[in-house]
Scaffold this motif. Structure first.
Motif, mmCIF file in Angstrom:
data_model
loop_
_atom_site.group_PDB
_atom_site.id
_atom_site.type_symbol
_atom_site.label_atom_id
_atom_site.label_comp_id
_atom_site.label_asym_id
_atom_site.label_seq_id
_atom_site.Cartn_x
_atom_site.Cartn_y
_atom_site.Cartn_z
ATOM 1 N N SER A 118 0.831 -1.207 0.000
ATOM 2 C CA SER A 118 0.000 0.000 0.000
ATOM 3 C C SER A 118 0.863 1.253 0.000
ATOM 4 O O SER A 118 0.502 2.255 -0.631
ATOM 5 C CB SER A 118 -0.973 0.006 1.179
ATOM 6 N N GLU A 119 2.011 1.216 0.662
ATOM 7 C CA GLU A 119 2.925 2.360 0.653
ATOM 8 C C GLU A 119 3.614 2.503 -0.703
ATOM 9 O O GLU A 119 3.726 3.605 -1.232
ATOM 10 C CB GLU A 119 3.974 2.223 1.754
ATOM 11 N N MET A 120 4.081 1.398 -1.263
ATOM 12 C CA MET A 120 4.785 1.449 -2.551
ATOM 13 C C MET A 120 3.902 1.965 -3.669
ATOM 14 O O MET A 120 4.356 2.727 -4.526
ATOM 15 C CB MET A 120 5.289 0.051 -2.941
ATOM 16 N N TYR A 121 2.652 1.539 -3.683
ATOM 17 C CA TYR A 121 1.748 1.879 -4.774
ATOM 18 C C TYR A 121 0.717 2.934 -4.383
ATOM 19 O O TYR A 121 -0.195 3.212 -5.149
ATOM 20 C CB TYR A 121 1.084 0.608 -5.313
ATOM 21 N N ASP A 122 0.894 3.513 -3.189
ATOM 22 C CA ASP A 122 0.041 4.597 -2.705
ATOM 23 C C ASP A 122 -1.443 4.257 -2.846
ATOM 24 O O ASP A 122 -2.220 4.986 -3.468
ATOM 25 C CB ASP A 122 0.367 5.898 -3.442
ATOM 26 N N VAL A 123 -1.822 3.134 -2.272
ATOM 27 C CA VAL A 123 -3.203 2.654 -2.340
ATOM 28 C C VAL A 123 -3.922 3.059 -1.047
ATOM 29 O O VAL A 123 -3.623 2.531 0.025
ATOM 30 C CB VAL A 123 -3.237 1.118 -2.534
ATOM 31 N N LEU A 124 -4.822 3.987 -1.183
ATOM 32 C CA LEU A 124 -5.545 4.497 -0.020
ATOM 33 C C LEU A 124 -6.592 3.492 0.451
ATOM 34 O O LEU A 124 -7.186 2.792 -0.351
ATOM 35 C CB LEU A 124 -6.217 5.824 -0.371
ATOM 36 N N GLY A 125 -6.790 3.444 1.727
ATOM 37 C CA GLY A 125 -7.825 2.596 2.305
ATOM 38 C C GLY A 125 -7.321 1.272 2.831
ATOM 39 O O GLY A 125 -7.879 0.733 3.783
ATOM 40 N N LEU A 126 -6.274 0.739 2.256
ATOM 41 C CA LEU A 126 -5.779 -0.573 2.682
ATOM 42 C C LEU A 126 -5.137 -0.502 4.055
ATOM 43 O O LEU A 126 -5.409 -1.323 4.921
ATOM 44 C CB LEU A 126 -4.800 -1.130 1.641
ATOM 45 N N ARG A 127 -4.300 0.498 4.290
ATOM 46 C CA ARG A 127 -3.685 0.660 5.617
ATOM 47 C C ARG A 127 -4.747 0.899 6.680
ATOM 48 O O ARG A 127 -4.659 0.378 7.791
ATOM 49 C CB ARG A 127 -2.681 1.809 5.609
ATOM 50 N N GLU A 128 -5.754 1.693 6.325
ATOM 51 C CA GLU A 128 -6.827 1.970 7.277
ATOM 52 C C GLU A 128 -7.568 0.690 7.653
ATOM 53 O O GLU A 128 -7.899 0.484 8.819
ATOM 54 C CB GLU A 128 -7.803 3.002 6.681
ATOM 55 N N TRP A 129 -7.820 -0.164 6.670
ATOM 56 C CA TRP A 129 -8.475 -1.439 6.972
ATOM 57 C C TRP A 129 -7.620 -2.254 7.916
ATOM 58 O O TRP A 129 -8.130 -2.849 8.874
ATOM 59 C CB TRP A 129 -8.740 -2.234 5.691
#
Length: 142
Positions: free
Chosen positions: A102-113
């Protein structure tokens, strides 16, 4: 209708359908999944940049999976990318690897989950230890 579309596209990706135009390659050469460049680019500017840049990923249609990422975690990552939510595949993934992706590809929402629902009591200590490592240095922790 959109939910069903995401589910069908994910199924194509996980089953290596020829309709998916990208191949994911793991260290060692395994290619268990494919992907749709349009879905990946829509969900991640990082992927979008790969497919617009004229780099090998765009020309050859092969995207390397970062070292240290397991097949099950990448499967969970793809589930989130295609469905916009976590389901059973995310639940089987290593949360540390999902954070890295999620950090490498800047995917929002995954870290929050992961913070809200994804960390179970059995992995709290490992998650805490992982959180203490600087963001750029995390690939060695996995």
């Amino acid at each position: 209708a959109l939910r069903k579309l995401g589910e069908r596209l994910l199924e194509q990706a996980l089953c290596c359908s020829e309709r998916a135009d990208i191949v994911f390659e793991f260290v060692g050469g395994a290619r268990p999944f494919r992907g749709h460049s349009c879905v990946l680019a829509a969900m991640s500017e990082e992927y979008g940049g790969l497919f617009r840049s004229g780099m090998a990923e765009e020309r050859e249609g092969v995207v390397g999976v970062p070292p240290g990422i397991s097949v099950s975690s990448f499967r969970g990552f793809l589930e989130f990318m295609y469905l916009g939510r976590c389901g059973s595949e995310c639940g089987k993934a290593d949360g540390r690897e999902l954070v890295i992706l999620s950090e490498m590809y800047d995917v929002l929402g995954l870290r929050e989950w992961l913070l809200e629902d994804g960390i179970g009591y059995e992995s709290v200590c490992g998650a805490y230890e992982f959180g203490l490592v600087e963001e750029g240095d995390r690939s060695d922790v996995v």
